[in-house]
Design a protein around this motif. Structure first.
Motif, PDB file in Angstrom:
ATOM      1  N   UNK A 197      14.349   9.957  48.526  1.00  0.00           N
ATOM      2  CA  UNK A 197      13.940  10.854  49.611  1.00  0.00           C
ATOM      3  C   UNK A 197      15.137  11.658  50.120  1.00  0.00           C
ATOM      4  N   UNK A 198      16.282  10.985  50.296  1.00  0.00           N
ATOM      5  CA  UNK A 198      17.490  11.675  50.764  1.00  0.00           C
ATOM      6  C   UNK A 198      17.913  12.746  49.775  1.00  0.00           C
ATOM      7  N   UNK A 199      17.838  12.445  48.477  1.00  0.00           N
ATOM      8  CA  UNK A 199      18.196  13.429  47.458  1.00  0.00           C
ATOM      9  C   UNK A 199      17.260  14.622  47.495  1.00  0.00           C
ATOM     10  N   UNK A 200      15.976  14.364  47.646  1.00  0.00           N
ATOM     11  CA  UNK A 200      15.003  15.456  47.732  1.00  0.00           C
ATOM     12  C   UNK A 200      15.262  16.326  48.958  1.00  0.00           C
ATOM     13  N   UNK A 201      15.602  15.688  50.073  1.00  0.00           N
ATOM     14  CA  UNK A 201      15.899  16.454  51.288  1.00  0.00           C
ATOM     15  C   UNK A 201      17.124  17.338  51.094  1.00  0.00           C
ATOM     16  N   UNK A 202      18.138  16.799  50.426  1.00  0.00           N
ATOM     17  CA  UNK A 202      19.337  17.585  50.156  1.00  0.00           C
ATOM     18  C   UNK A 202      19.009  18.775  49.266  1.00  0.00           C
ATOM     19  N   UNK A 203      18.194  18.556  48.246  1.00  0.00           N
ATOM     20  CA  UNK A 203      17.827  19.644  47.331  1.00  0.00           C
ATOM     21  C   UNK A 203      16.973  20.694  48.033  1.00  0.00           C
ATOM     22  N   UNK A 204      16.037  20.243  48.857  1.00  0.00           N
ATOM     23  CA  UNK A 204      15.193  21.189  49.585  1.00  0.00           C
ATOM     24  C   UNK A 204      16.036  22.035  50.530  1.00  0.00           C
ATOM     25  N   UNK A 205      17.072  21.427  51.109  1.00  0.00           N
ATOM     26  CA  UNK A 205      17.939  22.143  52.048  1.00  0.00           C
ATOM     27  C   UNK A 205      19.131  22.800  51.349  1.00  0.00           C
ATOM     28  N   UNK A 206      19.019  23.041  50.064  1.00  0.00           N
ATOM     29  CA  UNK A 206      20.096  23.708  49.328  1.00  0.00           C
ATOM     30  C   UNK A 206      19.999  25.229  49.401  1.00  0.00           C
ATOM     31  N   UNK A 207      18.960  25.756  50.051  1.00  0.00           N
ATOM     32  CA  UNK A 207      18.679  27.184  50.188  1.00  0.00           C
ATOM     33  C   UNK A 207      17.897  27.750  49.009  1.00  0.00           C
ATOM     34  N   UNK A 247      18.029  46.181  54.287  1.00  0.00           N
ATOM     35  CA  UNK A 247      17.078  45.535  55.186  1.00  0.00           C
ATOM     36  C   UNK A 247      16.457  44.295  54.583  1.00  0.00           C
ATOM     37  N   UNK A 248      16.213  44.326  53.280  1.00  0.00           N
ATOM     38  CA  UNK A 248      15.626  43.171  52.599  1.00  0.00           C
ATOM     39  C   UNK A 248      16.601  41.999  52.624  1.00  0.00           C
ATOM     40  N   UNK A 249      17.854  42.267  52.284  1.00  0.00           N
ATOM     41  CA  UNK A 249      18.870  41.208  52.258  1.00  0.00           C
ATOM     42  C   UNK A 249      19.049  40.612  53.651  1.00  0.00           C
ATOM     43  N   UNK A 250      19.119  41.470  54.650  1.00  0.00           N
ATOM     44  CA  UNK A 250      19.294  40.989  56.022  1.00  0.00           C
ATOM     45  C   UNK A 250      18.084  40.180  56.468  1.00  0.00           C
ATOM     46  N   UNK A 251      16.887  40.701  56.205  1.00  0.00           N
ATOM     47  CA  UNK A 251      15.680  40.016  56.620  1.00  0.00           C
ATOM     48  C   UNK A 251      15.516  38.654  55.964  1.00  0.00           C
ATOM     49  N   UNK A 252      15.721  38.601  54.638  1.00  0.00           N
ATOM     50  CA  UNK A 252      15.596  37.335  53.920  1.00  0.00           C
ATOM     51  C   UNK A 252      16.623  36.328  54.431  1.00  0.00           C
ATOM     52  N   UNK A 253      17.845  36.781  54.659  1.00  0.00           N
ATOM     53  CA  UNK A 253      18.909  35.886  55.122  1.00  0.00           C
ATOM     54  C   UNK A 253      18.566  35.272  56.477  1.00  0.00           C
ATOM     55  N   UNK A 254      18.074  36.101  57.386  1.00  0.00           N
ATOM     56  CA  UNK A 254      17.783  35.609  58.735  1.00  0.00           C
ATOM     57  C   UNK A 254      16.548  34.695  58.755  1.00  0.00           C
ATOM     58  N   UNK A 255      15.494  35.100  58.033  1.00  0.00           N
ATOM     59  CA  UNK A 255      14.289  34.261  58.001  1.00  0.00           C
ATOM     60  C   UNK A 255      14.580  32.939  57.303  1.00  0.00           C
ATOM     61  N   UNK A 256      15.327  33.003  56.196  1.00  0.00           N
ATOM     62  CA  UNK A 256      15.684  31.776  55.477  1.00  0.00           C
ATOM     63  C   UNK A 256      16.510  30.850  56.360  1.00  0.00           C
ATOM     64  N   UNK A 257      17.371  31.424  57.182  1.00  0.00           N
ATOM     65  CA  UNK A 257      18.173  30.604  58.096  1.00  0.00           C
ATOM     66  C   UNK A 257      17.280  29.829  59.052  1.00  0.00           C
ATOM     67  N   UNK A 258      16.277  30.527  59.594  1.00  0.00           N
ATOM     68  CA  UNK A 258      15.356  29.863  60.519  1.00  0.00           C
ATOM     69  C   UNK A 258      14.574  28.756  59.807  1.00  0.00           C
ATOM     70  N   UNK A 259      14.126  29.032  58.581  1.00  0.00           N
ATOM     71  CA  UNK A 259      13.376  28.031  57.818  1.00  0.00           C
ATOM     72  C   UNK A 259      14.227  26.803  57.531  1.00  0.00           C
ATOM     73  N   UNK A 276      23.483  33.382  59.291  1.00  0.00           N
ATOM     74  CA  UNK A 276      23.271  32.755  57.977  1.00  0.00           C
ATOM     75  C   UNK A 276      24.533  32.077  57.467  1.00  0.00           C
ATOM     76  N   UNK A 277      25.692  32.599  57.834  1.00  0.00           N
ATOM     77  CA  UNK A 277      26.947  31.999  57.397  1.00  0.00           C
ATOM     78  C   UNK A 277      27.409  30.902  58.334  1.00  0.00           C
ATOM     79  N   UNK A 278      27.824  31.299  59.506  1.00  0.00           N
ATOM     80  CA  UNK A 278      28.388  30.328  60.438  1.00  0.00           C
ATOM     81  C   UNK A 278      27.409  29.260  60.873  1.00  0.00           C
ATOM     82  N   UNK A 279      26.222  29.659  61.312  1.00  0.00           N
ATOM     83  CA  UNK A 279      25.277  28.693  61.876  1.00  0.00           C
ATOM     84  C   UNK A 279      24.527  27.937  60.774  1.00  0.00           C
ATOM     85  N   UNK A 280      23.777  28.671  59.946  1.00  0.00           N
ATOM     86  CA  UNK A 280      22.929  27.994  58.956  1.00  0.00           C
ATOM     87  C   UNK A 280      23.725  27.164  57.963  1.00  0.00           C
ATOM     88  N   UNK A 281      24.748  27.764  57.354  1.00  0.00           N
ATOM     89  CA  UNK A 281      25.453  27.057  56.283  1.00  0.00           C
ATOM     90  C   UNK A 281      26.209  25.837  56.790  1.00  0.00           C
TER      91      UNK A 281
END
Length: 249
Positions: free
Chosen positions: A24-34, A62-74, A160-165
């Motif tokens: 389960x821990x391994x799966x969680x790590x993989x899911x949170x790999x971005x 705009x696509x790169x920025x949008x995907x980065x920010x939404x992915x960070x929230x997810x 996406x860099x400082x906070x999410x990563x």
């Protein structure tokens, strides 16, 4: 030491539970790999007709920025969900008992350390192994065609860099420390993956990124707070954005 005949036999149920928890821990790590979240997000946007490339073949800012920010929230939401599911308090894992204000100060002090490390590695690679410079111009920098683009990317590198990563890195290191082989394994694996994720910017840049990931990972493990790595990471990236703003004037 007890003779073999007097030792308690291993409990099959406990062994099974530990194996299950590690999986389960391994799966969680993989899911949170971005990778899963970004693929899912890009696929969803594609269904609704949002494409990363403009008709002329250029990557949309705009696509790169949008995907980065939404992915960070997810991804941050997933980290919090996985912690709550296992009765772990996000504050305990991510912030600890240290003062966030003091940790932010420590993070600012780490910015020149990160810059010095990056410059030293790049200069050494340029002198001893110039073949590692596989990309002449950072493709992400090519997206910043105006000060407006630079300000958008400044938002991205903070969120996406400082906070999410750094939240992502802290969560993964926490899982490695408890279930997946320990701190050292965690730092090595997460740093290697962090560097590999930047191969698009060149092998030398990926090496620098991996080493910076190791630096921020060790800082988290020593201080038990993501605040200092978060501030240092965001500050390091913002300096590169600032460099573009100054040069573009």
């Amino acid at each position: 030491m007890l003779p073999d005949a007097e030792r308690e036999p291993p409990d099959p149920d406990r062994t099974r539970q530990l194996s299950t928890r590690r999986i389960v821990a391994l799966l969680e790590v993989l899911i949170c790999s971005s990778i899963p979240t970004q693929l899912a997000l890009q696929g969803t946007l594609g269904v609704f007709g949002y494409r990363p490339f403009a008709p002329n073949g250029d990557l949309r800012v705009g696509y790169v920025v949008g995907v980065s920010l939404i992915d960070s929230a997810l991804l941050i939401g997933l980290v919090f969900l996985f912690l709550y599911v296992h009765d772990e308090r996000p504050r305990d894992v991510l912030v600890g008992r240290r003062s966030p204000v003091r940790e932010a100060g420590a993070g600012l002090a780490l910015v020149p350390v990160a810059l010095g490390l990056a410059i030293a590695v790049l200069l050494t690679a340029q002198r001893l192994a110039p073949f590692l410079h596989t990309v002449e111009k950072n493709p992400l920098q090519a997206l910043m065609q105006s000060p407006r683009d630079a300000w958008l990317f400044a938002l991205v590198v903070i969120v996406a860099g400082g906070v999410r990563e750094e939240i992502q890195r802290a969560f993964q290191l926490h899982r490695f420390e408890v279930w997946l082989g320990g701190r050292r394994v965690g730092v090595i694996v997460t740093s290697a993956a962090f560097g590999a994720g930047h191969l698009l910017q060149g092998v030398d840049a990926a090496m620098v990124t991996g080493l910076l990931g190791a630096l921020w990972g060790v800082v988290y493990l020593r201080r038990r707070s993501v605040v200092a790595p978060m501030v240092s990471h965001a500050g390091f990236d913002l300096i590169q954005i600032l460099q573009f703003l100054v040069v573009s004037r």
